[in-house]
Scaffold this active site. Structure first.
Site, short mmCIF file in Angstrom:
data_model
loop_
_atom_site.label_atom_id
_atom_site.label_comp_id
_atom_site.label_asym_id
_atom_site.label_seq_id
_atom_site.Cartn_x
_atom_site.Cartn_y
_atom_site.Cartn_z
N ASP A 45 61.87 53.36 39.20
CA ASP A 45 62.26 52.33 38.33
C ASP A 45 61.02 51.27 37.96
O ASP A 45 60.17 51.20 38.67
CB ASP A 45 63.57 51.26 38.99
CG ASP A 45 64.76 52.05 38.95
OD1 ASP A 45 64.62 52.91 38.09
OD2 ASP A 45 65.68 51.55 39.63
N LYS A 67 64.31 49.78 33.39
CA LYS A 67 64.08 48.96 32.53
C LYS A 67 63.68 47.67 32.65
O LYS A 67 63.70 47.14 33.50
CB LYS A 67 65.96 48.80 32.28
CG LYS A 67 66.61 48.00 33.31
CD LYS A 67 68.00 47.77 33.01
CE LYS A 67 68.61 46.91 33.99
NZ LYS A 67 69.74 46.45 34.22
N MET A 182 69.00 38.13 39.81
CA MET A 182 68.88 38.16 38.46
C MET A 182 69.58 37.08 37.73
O MET A 182 70.31 37.24 36.86
CB MET A 182 69.92 39.31 38.12
CG MET A 182 69.62 40.87 38.89
SD MET A 182 70.80 42.14 38.82
CE MET A 182 72.14 41.62 40.08
#
Ligand code: SAH
Length: 522
Positions: A45, A67, A182
């Site tokens: 990742d 991502k 996040m």
């Protein structure tokens, strides 16, 4: 042993879900590294440090599925599919995820997909950002009497969702530390919800960007002003939001951001195979190292001369090693002939400096001589002091482009010297454009040259007309000969180490930047 599972007569491999740790590549677990070493395929990742891929076998397949921001390379379904397909065709599939794979990492979804498809799996936990980034920012996640709990909370909820999935009332009442993952984009909503539900605006808060990495940035304040500070400092994801009294301990416990080279970006130009000591030392002092190898070490065109010397080794009174590479190549050929260092029992051995002597020690040889200054002139003088050199036979295994000064000096005293090419240095094929761009944009603080050939190769690689890219960069040379080469090629050295060793070079770099920091503060 590799585990395999029989499934409808087919043999499936296994998926190992591995936590890569928060960023600093040394924060992966030993078990995680072992899994990487035996992986056939690694699927990794954005948040997993790609330096970890160096632990894998060269032939392992490495697939990036990260991502960044909202941009996915593959959807979660496609990733699940890929894991299943790879497990059906290879034996060890490592799924490498940032931090801990089961903390906001969608690791659970991947495990369920594997389970549904009868693929066996293991999980190797990782150090999650929620504790590690705090530790590197000098914030204890809990502290006796002041923070008796710590909560990991998603900050990723859509603020327009009519009903939050989170119990903000309960969260705001928690006396412990709150860590939001996040959450940078939602910071205003998070602050508003906490305050609306009773958290005082004076509650300390911090936001940590790219924690545990050389680019770590931390913004500190209170719920009342943290939004403005984050905006002022232009903090972007990935970052954690920390809320709680523990944030105040940062004033006393902030160690990482105070390392002497923290925030400094240093280019190193030596061969990749030789760079590890320098990389480790600079990184442990907080620097970000950009490797730009200008040199590659390759074998000589023919081994004939070195092999002949090794076969006739008894005829030499002295062997003088002038580099670590020379020792390595010599040892390789000794091994090749199934011999060991006992063949050197009657030969005296000199080393140019401590690194060469250390490399000799690793093969069981203690150097008889190491000069105080690590240059050929000093070594020749020291050897001369040992007694008459008339008729004494010397073997000098060295690089193809080395200076012949040592040979000349020894011959002047009557020695018989066989200088033999034990290895060659060539121009490495590094990608110069990225480094040149960073140098030109003042993104680099220092560049190190650890031999004359690193300087001349650097000039060949970037081009003589591009040398103004070093105008605002600290140029650090390992010793006067390297400095001389630099100056002849039009590069001004800012720093030259007094003792020609890597630790001394690093010390000089540290003192230089410390004096600049002091100037900045005065
Ligand atoms: N599984 C990961 C978290 C993945 S969710 C873990 O255990 O750490 C992604 C979020 O983690 C980011 O948006 C950010 O909030 C946080 N994060 C991950 N690495 C980080 C780092 N080095 N510094 C700060 N935050 C980080």
């Amino acid at each position: 042993m590799r585990s395999i599972v029989k499934n409808n007569n087919k043999i499936n491999g296994k998926v190992i879900l591995v936590g890569a740790g928060p960023g600093d590549p040394d924060l992966i677990t030993v078990k995680g590294v072992n899994a990487l070493r035996r992986a056939d395929v690694v699927i990794y990742d954005y948040l997993a440090n790609d330096k970890l891929l160096a632990k894998c076998r060269a032939e392992a397949e490495k697939i990036y599925v990260g991502k960044k921001g909202g941009e996915h390379t593959l959807s979660q379904d496609q990733i699940n599919r890929l894991l299943i397909d790879k497990a059906k065709t290879t034996s060890v599939v490592v799924r490498l995820k940032g931090g801990d794979p089961l903390i906001f990492g969608r690791g659970g979804e991947e495990l369920l997909a594997l389970k549904e498809n009868n693929i066996s799996f293991e999980v190797i936990p990782g150090v999650t950002a929620g504790t590690a980034a705090l530790a590197y920012a000098g914030i204890p996640a809990t502290h006796r009497a002041e923070a008796t709990s710590v909560s990991f909370i998603t900050g990723h909820e859509d603020p327009n969702k009519p009903e939050s999935g989170l119990n903000w009332k309960a969260i705001a009442r928690m006396n412990g530390t709150l860590v939001f993952y996040m959450g940078v984009k939602n910071l205003p909503t998070i602050v508003a919800r906490l305050c609306k539900n009773g958290k005082l605006p004076t509650t300390p808060a911090a936001v940590i960007h790219w924690g545990t990495l050389p680019g770590q940035r931390t913004v500190q304040g209170t719920l009342a002003n943290i939004e403005v500070r984050v905006q002022q400092e232009n903090i972007k994801p990935p970052a954690l939001i920390v809320v709680g009294e523990v944030v105040n301990y940062r004033n006393a416990m902030n160690w990482f951001e105070h390392l002497p080279l923290f925030g400094r970006r240093v280019v190193i130009t030596r061969a990749r195979a030789q760079s590890s000591e320098l990389v480790r030392e600079l990184e442990s002092l907080g620097a970000e190292v950009i490797e730009f190898p200008t040199i590659k070490i390759i074998p000589p065109q023919s081994w004939q001369a070195l092999d002949r010397a090794i076969t006739d080794i008894a005829k030499y009174d002295w062997i003088v090693f002038t580099s670590v590479n020379g020792v390595e190549m010599f040892q390789q050929r000794l091994n090749h002939y199934d011999r060991d260092v006992r063949k050197l029992a009657k030969t005296k051995i000199a080393a140019i400096g401590p690194a060469t002597a250390e490399r000799l020690r690793l093969i069981g040889v203690r150097a008889d001589l190491i000069p105080e200054k690590f240059v050929a002139e000093e070594l020749a003088a020291l050897i001369r002091k040992q007694g008459t050199l008339k008729g004494q036979r010397f073997l000098l295994p060295r690089a193809d482009l080395a200076r012949s000064l040592l040979k000349d000096e020894l011959e002047k005293s009557g020695a018989i010297v066989d200088e033999i090419v034990a290895y060659r240095t060539t121009l490495a094929a590094a990608d110069k454009d990225k480094v040149l761009h960073e140098l030109n944009n003042r993104k680099i603080d220092a560049i190190t040259f650890t031999s004359s050939s690193t300087v001349s190769n650097f000039v060949d690689m970037v081009g003589k007309d591009q040398l103004n890219c070093l105008d605002d960069v600290v140029v650090a040379c390992i010793g006067p000969i390297t400095q001389n080469t630099a100056e002849q090629l039009g590069i001004d050295a800012t720093i030259t180490a007094q003792e020609y060793t890597i630790p001394a070079l690093v010390d000089e770099i540290v003192s230089y930047f410390q004096s600049i920091n002091l100037e900045g503060k005065s």
